[in-house]
Design an enzyme around this catalytic site. Structure first.
Site, mmCIF file in Angstrom:
data_model
loop_
_atom_site.group_PDB
_atom_site.id
_atom_site.type_symbol
_atom_site.label_atom_id
_atom_site.label_comp_id
_atom_site.label_asym_id
_atom_site.label_seq_id
_atom_site.Cartn_x
_atom_site.Cartn_y
_atom_site.Cartn_z
ATOM 1 N N TYR A 68 1.004 -1.203 0.014
ATOM 2 C CA TYR A 68 -0.001 -0.082 -0.020
ATOM 3 C C TYR A 68 1.073 1.272 -0.246
ATOM 4 O O TYR A 68 1.751 1.197 0.762
ATOM 5 C CB TYR A 68 -0.884 0.033 1.148
ATOM 6 C CG TYR A 68 -2.334 -0.230 0.743
ATOM 7 C CD1 TYR A 68 -3.174 0.455 -0.044
ATOM 8 C CD2 TYR A 68 -2.893 -1.272 1.513
ATOM 9 C CE1 TYR A 68 -4.273 0.056 -0.427
ATOM 10 C CE2 TYR A 68 -4.407 -1.836 1.236
ATOM 11 C CZ TYR A 68 -4.713 -0.787 0.237
ATOM 12 O OH TYR A 68 -6.174 -1.199 0.003
ATOM 13 N N GLU A 70 -0.625 4.769 -0.366
ATOM 14 C CA GLU A 70 -1.222 6.196 -0.220
ATOM 15 C C GLU A 70 -0.338 7.215 0.050
ATOM 16 O O GLU A 70 0.733 7.232 0.737
ATOM 17 C CB GLU A 70 -2.345 6.146 0.572
ATOM 18 C CG GLU A 70 -3.633 5.929 -0.120
ATOM 19 C CD GLU A 70 -3.952 4.262 0.033
ATOM 20 O OE1 GLU A 70 -3.210 3.659 0.409
ATOM 21 O OE2 GLU A 70 -5.169 4.097 0.207
ATOM 22 N N ASP A 245 -6.345 15.565 -23.089
ATOM 23 C CA ASP A 245 -6.578 14.354 -22.781
ATOM 24 C C ASP A 245 -5.891 13.659 -23.974
ATOM 25 O O ASP A 245 -6.474 13.687 -25.050
ATOM 26 C CB ASP A 245 -8.006 13.744 -22.655
ATOM 27 C CG ASP A 245 -8.182 12.046 -22.457
ATOM 28 O OD1 ASP A 245 -6.997 11.414 -22.898
ATOM 29 O OD2 ASP A 245 -9.306 11.713 -22.409
ATOM 30 N N THR A 274 -3.403 7.980 -21.115
ATOM 31 C CA THR A 274 -3.171 6.435 -20.255
ATOM 32 C C THR A 274 -1.893 6.119 -20.764
ATOM 33 O O THR A 274 -1.130 6.947 -21.582
ATOM 34 C CB THR A 274 -4.328 5.461 -21.234
ATOM 35 O OG1 THR A 274 -4.096 5.934 -22.709
ATOM 36 C CG2 THR A 274 -5.582 5.745 -20.748
ATOM 37 N N LYS A 277 -1.847 3.054 -24.699
ATOM 38 C CA LYS A 277 -2.163 2.776 -26.065
ATOM 39 C C LYS A 277 -0.856 3.184 -27.144
ATOM 40 O O LYS A 277 -0.079 2.328 -26.960
ATOM 41 C CB LYS A 277 -3.320 3.976 -26.253
ATOM 42 C CG LYS A 277 -4.578 3.857 -25.294
ATOM 43 C CD LYS A 277 -5.469 4.860 -25.721
ATOM 44 C CE LYS A 277 -6.795 4.462 -24.915
ATOM 45 N NZ LYS A 277 -6.927 4.882 -23.710
ATOM 46 N N ARG A 283 -1.273 -1.001 -18.682
ATOM 47 C CA ARG A 283 -2.667 -0.380 -18.611
ATOM 48 C C ARG A 283 -2.611 0.486 -17.399
ATOM 49 O O ARG A 283 -2.067 0.206 -16.314
ATOM 50 C CB ARG A 283 -3.555 -1.226 -18.230
ATOM 51 C CG ARG A 283 -3.897 -2.383 -19.104
ATOM 52 C CD ARG A 283 -5.321 -3.318 -19.299
ATOM 53 N NE ARG A 283 -6.236 -2.201 -19.705
ATOM 54 C CZ ARG A 283 -6.509 -2.046 -20.822
ATOM 55 N NH1 ARG A 283 -5.911 -2.555 -21.899
ATOM 56 N NH2 ARG A 283 -7.347 -1.058 -21.343
HETATM 57 N N1 DSN Z 1 -11.493 2.704 -24.510
HETATM 58 C C1 DSN Z 1 -10.564 3.604 -25.049
HETATM 59 C C2 DSN Z 1 -10.843 3.732 -26.484
HETATM 60 O O1 DSN Z 1 -10.960 2.249 -27.034
HETATM 61 O O2 DSN Z 1 -10.318 4.702 -27.351
HETATM 62 C C3 DSN Z 1 -10.800 4.774 -24.612
HETATM 63 O O3 DSN Z 1 -11.044 5.023 -23.157
#
Ligand code: DSN
Length: 485
Positions: A68, A70, A245, A274, A277, A283
């Site tokens: 943990y 925090e 974003d 994120t 991607k 993730r």
């Molecule tokens: N799920 C992602 C996407 O496919 O673009 C975005 O949150």
């Protein structure tokens, strides 16, 4: 060296790991191994997915998960966090250096979490509500429960202007059923009906009329670059905070494809992302900002996040180190070259692409010209071994469930090593399947937006061509799970 003489260290690591799992719950080990087989066989064009390196994957599977932690590095609510401090600090250093940001927060578990951290930071930093003054506190973090009840009403009056979902925006950019659409009074901007591009003057007019606290920029299905300099000018004109974003295109920012006015970091007050991607990490999410919002952003956990995931932060540090290499820049440039080749290949075959093409890692295909809904196209393509996802197109007559589009992204196939020739073949495979697919009758013979018919011989021929295409580009060639050690 041959496999018989010397298995790779990656093969040894993953085989041994699965053996350990198999001894406790064989079905889990089998599912993990089967997922590798599935991913190896399919032509993955989901624009938000990728393949993380073995180093990233291994950095997640260990005892850092047991802590943990925090708080933030050096200021934890739990003892014994020195190794978590090391990985979190490293990840933040890499993120600051890679993106040229003053501050980086690596705890968000996902992009939605990263956006929530950002929204809460803006509210905390910028709103001095009458409630706060009346109760004698200046900061939302000091509110009593009674204050909160009143503040919830007050927060309802704060406004967010974001890109609409059907124009390519994201659920968390103020879409009503999402928490962002409930925390904020929400309006959206779309794209120009003719060009399907963002009309910055229309965004400016909407911002002047609506005067949002937050101007959101970023997308999950817009196939072009965004001019963040202009977005910042608009935000400044109406005293809004610009939150970008960059979840989808973080890898293109890291890889210096999105530079100058197209790099959000110098222009946005807060950037969220994120890490899994186009950035090709584990993730998870991250937030970048300057000192104005740093203190509030760092309160993300426990304000809106559960306990940080130290093992994932370790993997983020590894992925961010990878993204700082020149090889990653080459990768990012190839992702975009591949997306262009895929779009060109489809356009030459008569397919309509939203905006006419792409400047980033994705293209949005209007499948109505094939007489199909996005749902029919997505499932027929899957039968033939091509993994995509259906997606609304601007002003979509089929709505968000059936849709008229499919979204294609090249980040994953580029990681496998496919180049523009491979994209030409991919365009032909997609076109072949969509031409061969016809809408089918639904239950009781009534017209259906989901049912379709695709001859199995066609699907089998496409699957065989995919096997040929992918044979030259093995996924995780360093990992062999089948041979014994
Ligand atoms: N799920 C992602 C996407 O496919 O673009 C975005 O949150």
């Amino acid at each position: 060296m041959t496999e018989i003489d010397s298995p790779t260290r990656e093969s040894i690591a993953f085989r041994s790991g699965l053996d350990v799992v198999r001894a406790v719950e064989p079905q889990v080990a089998d599912a993990i191994a089967a997922e590798l087989t599935d991913q190896r066989r399919s032509l993955k064009l989901i624009a938000s997915e990728n393949y993380a390196s073995p180093a990233v994957l291994l950095a997640m599977g260990n005892w850092l998960s047991d802590k943990y932690a925090e708080g933030i590095a050096g200021r934890r609510f739990y003892a014994g966090c020195r190794n978590v401090d090391t990985v979190e600090t490293l990840a933040a250093q890499h993120a600051r250096a890679l993106f040229g940001a003053k501050h980086a927060y690596l705890q968000p578990h996902s992009g939605i979490d990263a956006n929530l951290v950002a929204f809460w930071a803006v509210l905390s930093q910028r709103i001095e509500s009458p409630v706060l003054s009346r109760s004698g506190v200046r900061h939302v973090n000091d509110l009593s429960e009674a204050d909160w009840r009143v503040l919830r009403r007050a927060l309802g009056e704060q406004r967010m202007l974001g890109m609409s979902l059907d124009a390519g925006g994201h659920l968390t950019h103020g879409f009503r059923p999402n928490i962002s659409g409930k925390m904020f009074e929400q309006r959206s901007y779309g794209t120009d009906p003719e060009t399907e591009l963002i009309d910055y003057e229309a965004v400016r007019a909407a911002a002047r009329a609506f005067r949002p606290l937050i101007l959101m920029a970023g997308y999950s299905a817009y196939p072009r670059l965004i001019d963040f300099r202009r977005m910042r000018e608009i935000a400044d004109e109406v005293d809004a905070t610009l939150v970008v974003d960059m979840a989808h295109f973080a890898g293109l920012v890291a890889g210096k494809v999105c530079t100058g006015d197209f790099d959000p970091v110098p222009y946005a007050h807060i950037v969220t992302s994120t890490t899994h991607k186009s950035l090709r990490g584990p993730r998870g999410g991250l937030v970048l900002c300057d000192e104005t919002f740093a203190e509030q952003v760092d309160r993300g956990c426990p304000m809106v996040l559960g306990g940080p995931l130290p093992h994932v932060m370790a993997a983020k540090a590894v992925a961010l180190a990878e993204a700082r290499t020149s090889g990653f820049r080459d990768y990012a440039a190839q992702v975009v070259a591949n997306a262009r080749a895929l779009a060109d290949g489809l356009a030459r075959r008569g397919t309509r692409l939203v905006t006419g093409g792409t400047d980033n890692h994705l293209c949005l295909v209007d499948v109505s010209g094939y007489g199909l809904t996005g749902r029919q196209a997505e499932t027929a393509l899957l039968d033939a071994g091509i993994v995509t996802n259906r997606n609304a197109i601007p002003r979509d007559p089929q709505g968000a469930w059936y849709t008229s589009g499919i979204r294609l992204g090249t980040a994953a196939l580029t990681t496998r090593g496919l180049g523009t020739d491979g994209m030409e073949e991919t365009a032909d495979l997609i076109d072949t399947v969509l031409r061969a697919t016809v809408p089918g009758p639904g239950i009781n013979g009534k017209p259906s937006r989901a049912a379709y018919f695709l001859a199995e011989e066609t699907a089998a021929r496409v699957r065989s061509r995919i096997a040929d295409l992918l044979a030259g580009h093995p996924l995780y060639p360093e990992i062999d799970l089948d041979s014994r050690l």
